[in-house]
Design a protein around this motif. Structure first.
Motif, PDB file in Angstrom:
ATOM      1  N   UNK A 160      37.015  40.142  47.945  1.00  0.00           N
ATOM      2  CA  UNK A 160      37.465  39.463  46.721  1.00  0.00           C
ATOM      3  C   UNK A 160      36.969  40.181  45.479  1.00  0.00           C
ATOM      4  N   UNK A 161      35.698  40.622  45.495  1.00  0.00           N
ATOM      5  CA  UNK A 161      35.148  41.298  44.317  1.00  0.00           C
ATOM      6  C   UNK A 161      35.854  42.632  44.056  1.00  0.00           C
ATOM      7  N   UNK A 162      36.241  43.330  45.106  1.00  0.00           N
ATOM      8  CA  UNK A 162      37.010  44.567  44.915  1.00  0.00           C
ATOM      9  C   UNK A 162      38.336  44.265  44.231  1.00  0.00           C
ATOM     10  N   UNK A 163      38.964  43.176  44.656  1.00  0.00           N
ATOM     11  CA  UNK A 163      40.233  42.783  44.034  1.00  0.00           C
ATOM     12  C   UNK A 163      40.030  42.309  42.593  1.00  0.00           C
ATOM     13  N   UNK A 164      38.881  41.685  42.324  1.00  0.00           N
ATOM     14  CA  UNK A 164      38.564  41.283  40.946  1.00  0.00           C
ATOM     15  C   UNK A 164      38.506  42.510  40.037  1.00  0.00           C
ATOM     16  N   UNK A 165      37.921  43.600  40.539  1.00  0.00           N
ATOM     17  CA  UNK A 165      37.845  44.830  39.742  1.00  0.00           C
ATOM     18  C   UNK A 165      39.235  45.392  39.478  1.00  0.00           C
ATOM     19  N   UNK A 166      40.091  45.371  40.493  1.00  0.00           N
ATOM     20  CA  UNK A 166      41.457  45.866  40.281  1.00  0.00           C
ATOM     21  C   UNK A 166      42.167  45.011  39.232  1.00  0.00           C
TER      22      UNK A 166
END
Length: 336
Positions: A160-166
């Protein structure tokens, strides 16, 4: 890129007593209390910097970030970021900034991140080709090509955090505010996030990072700003920060004869002794004694069977700064 001068933020709250009678009285007459969340904060940030913006809970760092992002209007002082006054020109300004908050999500719980990305494409008016180019680049860099098609509720915290960065980077912001971006992540996920931040920084993105994870600070930031009680108490490079406590080292010793406390010297402080007395931990100030003299004294009295030495952890340095208020004669920064 960021110019902050004399920034202030005060709040008004009301005090109420703890007894039943005082609580009743406060319903009729309430005593006002002024809280200074941020006091005369000034600093500048150049393009391409990664700044560690640190402080204990309640120090004023989140309030400062909210003013820099345009969410709050300050009580006094001035802010110009990319030529904009954030709270006055918010609609134009937010097109150039991004934000990632470790405890607040921009994604939607029941739909895949990919759908949320396309929603952001429309919100920011990103043309199709640049959008797809950025999306492909970032999903490949963070290795989430398959993840983005699952509902957000099915993702792990790291995914989820990786997607938050995107989500925060799709419109190619020039400045990104990060608030605890690696909180709760495992070692592998943290490494991916840090690598992503470093790669974006190499491409010119400026980051302002608030975190309690000192490893994030050491790995990413070259400059540290420490705020406490609403004041800036330190603003300089991380190398200067490490010198704040002087030429101190953490030393671990195994001695041939048990430590009996018979040797004391102003240059060292014993911080730990194991049960048998043969294992010692101490802080050694090499500004007060030469290393060879310390070793000779320890060898003569107790004998040295083993020894290791390392720099004082950055957490200890930050903790010392947390107990410090800014110097009234230098309201902007206090340097070691």
């Amino acid at each position: 890129m960021i110019q902050v001068q004399g920034l202030n933020k005060t709040y008004e709250s009301f005090e109420r007593g703890h007894t039943f009678l005082e609580a009743l009285k406060s319903m009729v007459v309430r005593k006002k209390k002024t809280v200074e969340a941020v006091k005369n904060v000034s600093f500048q940030v150049a393009e391409g910097e990664i700044i560690g913006f640190l402080g204990p809970n309640g120090a004023g760092k989140s309030t400062t970030l909210k003013m820099l992002s345009g969410v709050l209007e300050p009580s006094g002082g001035s802010v110009r970021i990319l030529g904009y006054v954030p709270w006055k020109e918010r609609r134009k300004y937010v097109a150039h900034i991004g934000a990632v908050f470790g405890q607040k999500s921009q994604l939607m719980w029941d739909i895949p991140p990919l759908d949320a990305f396309y929603m952001n494409k429309e919100i920011y008016g990103i043309p199709k080709e640049p959008f797809l180019e950025t999306l492909n680049e970032m999903t490949e860099l963070l290795q989430v090509e398959d993840v983005i098609r699952k509902p957000t509720r099915q993702l792990s915290l790291g995914e989820r955090m990786k997607c938050e960065f995107i989500m925060a980077m799709l419109h190619r912001p020039r400045i990104v505010f990060l608030d605890e971006p690696t909180i709760g992540l495992d070692v592998v996920a943290k490494e991916k996030i840090r690598g992503f931040i470093q790669e974006m920084n190499r491409k010119g993105v400026t980051f302002l990072l608030t975190t309690h994870d000192m490893e994030d600070v050491e790995r990413l930031a070259k400059r540290i700003i420490v705020i406490n009680h609403g004041d800036i108490v330190f603003d300089d490079g991380i190398d200067v920060l490490k010198q704040y406590l002087g030429a101190k080292k953490r030393v671990r010793l195994v001695t041939e004869r048990p430590w009996d406390g018979g040797w004391s010297h102003a240059s060292f402080t014993v911080t730990g002794v194991n049960t048998g007395g043969a294992g010692l931990e101490l802080e050694l100030d090499l500004g007060r004694i030469k290393l060879i003299d310390f070793l000779a004294g320890m060898e003569e009295r107790y004998g040295i069977a083993d020894l290791s030495m390392e720099d004082i952890p950055i957490e200890s340095i930050i903790k010392a700064l947390y107990g410090k208020r800014a110097n009234p004669s230098q309201p902007d920064t206090v340097r070691p």
